[in-house]
Design a protein around this motif. Structure first.
Motif, PDB file in Angstrom:
ATOM      1  N   GLY A 107       0.847  -1.192   0.000  1.00 33.71           N
ATOM      2  CA  GLY A 107       0.000   0.000   0.000  1.00 33.71           C
ATOM      3  C   GLY A 107       0.877   1.233   0.000  1.00 33.71           C
ATOM      4  N   PRO A 108       0.671   2.152   0.956  1.00 32.03           N
ATOM      5  CA  PRO A 108       1.506   3.358   1.026  1.00 32.03           C
ATOM      6  C   PRO A 108       2.977   3.007   1.218  1.00 32.03           C
ATOM      7  CG  PRO A 108      -0.435   3.572   2.422  1.00 32.03           C
ATOM      8  CD  PRO A 108      -0.388   2.142   1.977  1.00 32.03           C
ATOM      9  N   GLU A 109       3.856   3.887   0.764  1.00 28.56           N
ATOM     10  CA  GLU A 109       5.293   3.651   0.900  1.00 28.56           C
ATOM     11  C   GLU A 109       5.714   3.599   2.359  1.00 28.56           C
ATOM     12  OE1 GLU A 109       8.751   6.626  -0.075  1.00 28.56           O
ATOM     13  OE2 GLU A 109       8.312   5.462  -1.890  1.00 28.56           O
ATOM     14  N   ARG A 110       5.138   4.480   3.182  1.00 29.01           N
ATOM     15  CA  ARG A 110       5.468   4.539   4.603  1.00 29.01           C
ATOM     16  C   ARG A 110       4.320   3.980   5.433  1.00 29.01           C
ATOM     17  NH1 ARG A 110       9.657   7.466   6.267  1.00 29.01           N
ATOM     18  NH2 ARG A 110       8.664   8.085   8.229  1.00 29.01           N
ATOM     19  N   ALA A 111       4.657   3.056   6.313  1.00 24.64           N
ATOM     20  CA  ALA A 111       3.641   2.438   7.159  1.00 24.64           C
ATOM     21  C   ALA A 111       3.198   3.404   8.253  1.00 24.64           C
ATOM     22  CB  ALA A 111       4.197   1.174   7.800  1.00 24.64           C
TER      23      ALA A 111
END
Length: 220
Positions: free
Chosen positions: A156-160
């Motif tokens: 999903g998003p690059e940063r959790a």
């Protein structure tokens, strides 16, 4: 001259991967310089528990944002916002371990982290992320250590989100045992080896210990 260059590169290769370099004359400044310049990013920060053979090294690594290149702890922390060693170990311990297609010695491991919203003793699943890690078991340059953890990130998003790390830390601590309790009211992070249901009943007595949890299986 070519023989000397090959020797220097060979020693540097062993230093990069944590292997023991052969003993050379103390005056060999060229060899020492190569080791100092090249070795830091390959430093082993911790040997993590692993669901495959032996342990799995977590190396310092590096991350170059402009080139989107890197590996190891520095990339995992700076690019993907997984911020605890134990959150990485939760993945290296995962029983969901598969060979990466067409690779020589790379494996992928997966886990899941989910978020519940609880009200009046009933908790409903509102968010989940699949988390994946890639490791390399190859012993390069004659090193006795594996290359180690390459990366870890959510799908999903690059940063959790920060709560993903908290969930995985708890998963590592508890060994992935199924979470059956939630807060009576508020937000809880829960996971299990078995698929989680969309709705669960809260268990007030155990809620304090099970606020954060990860999962190695998909939550439904």
């Amino acid at each position: 001259m070519k023989v000397i260059q090959k020797t220097v590169l060979g020693v540097a290769g062993l230093a990069l991967l944590g292997g023991a370099a052969p003993a050379y004359a103390a005056g060999s400044q060229q060899v020492q310089d190569v080791q100092v310049q090249a070795a830091p990013k390959y430093k082993i920060l911790k040997n993590l528990s692993y669901s495959g053979p032996g342990n799995m090294p977590l190396r310092l690594g590096y991350y170059n944002k402009s080139k989107d290149a890197g590996f190891g702890w520095t990339k995992i922390k700076n690019k993907h916002n997984i911020t605890k060693y134990s959150a990485v170990q939760a993945l290296t311990k995962s029983p969901n371990r598969k060979k990466v297609p067409k690779s020589k010695a790379s494996y992928s491991l997966t886990a899941y982290a989910g978020k519940y919203k609880c009200s009046r003793g009933v908790c409903r699943l509102v968010k989940q992320y699949k988390v994946t890690a890639t490791v390399n078991e190859e012993h390069k340059g004659g090193s006795k250590y594996k290359f180690g953890v390459v990366t870890e990130h959510i799908i999903g998003p690059e940063r959790a989100p920060n709560w993903v790390t908290k969930s995985l830390v708890k998963l590592n601590k508890k060994g992935g045992r199924a979470a059956t309790a939630q807060k009576v009211n508020g937000e809880s992070l829960v996971g299990s080896y078995k698929p989680l249901t969309k709705t669960v009943k809260a268990n007030k007595a155990a809620a304090a210990d099970l606020d954060y949890r990860g999962s190695y299986k998909l939550m439904k």
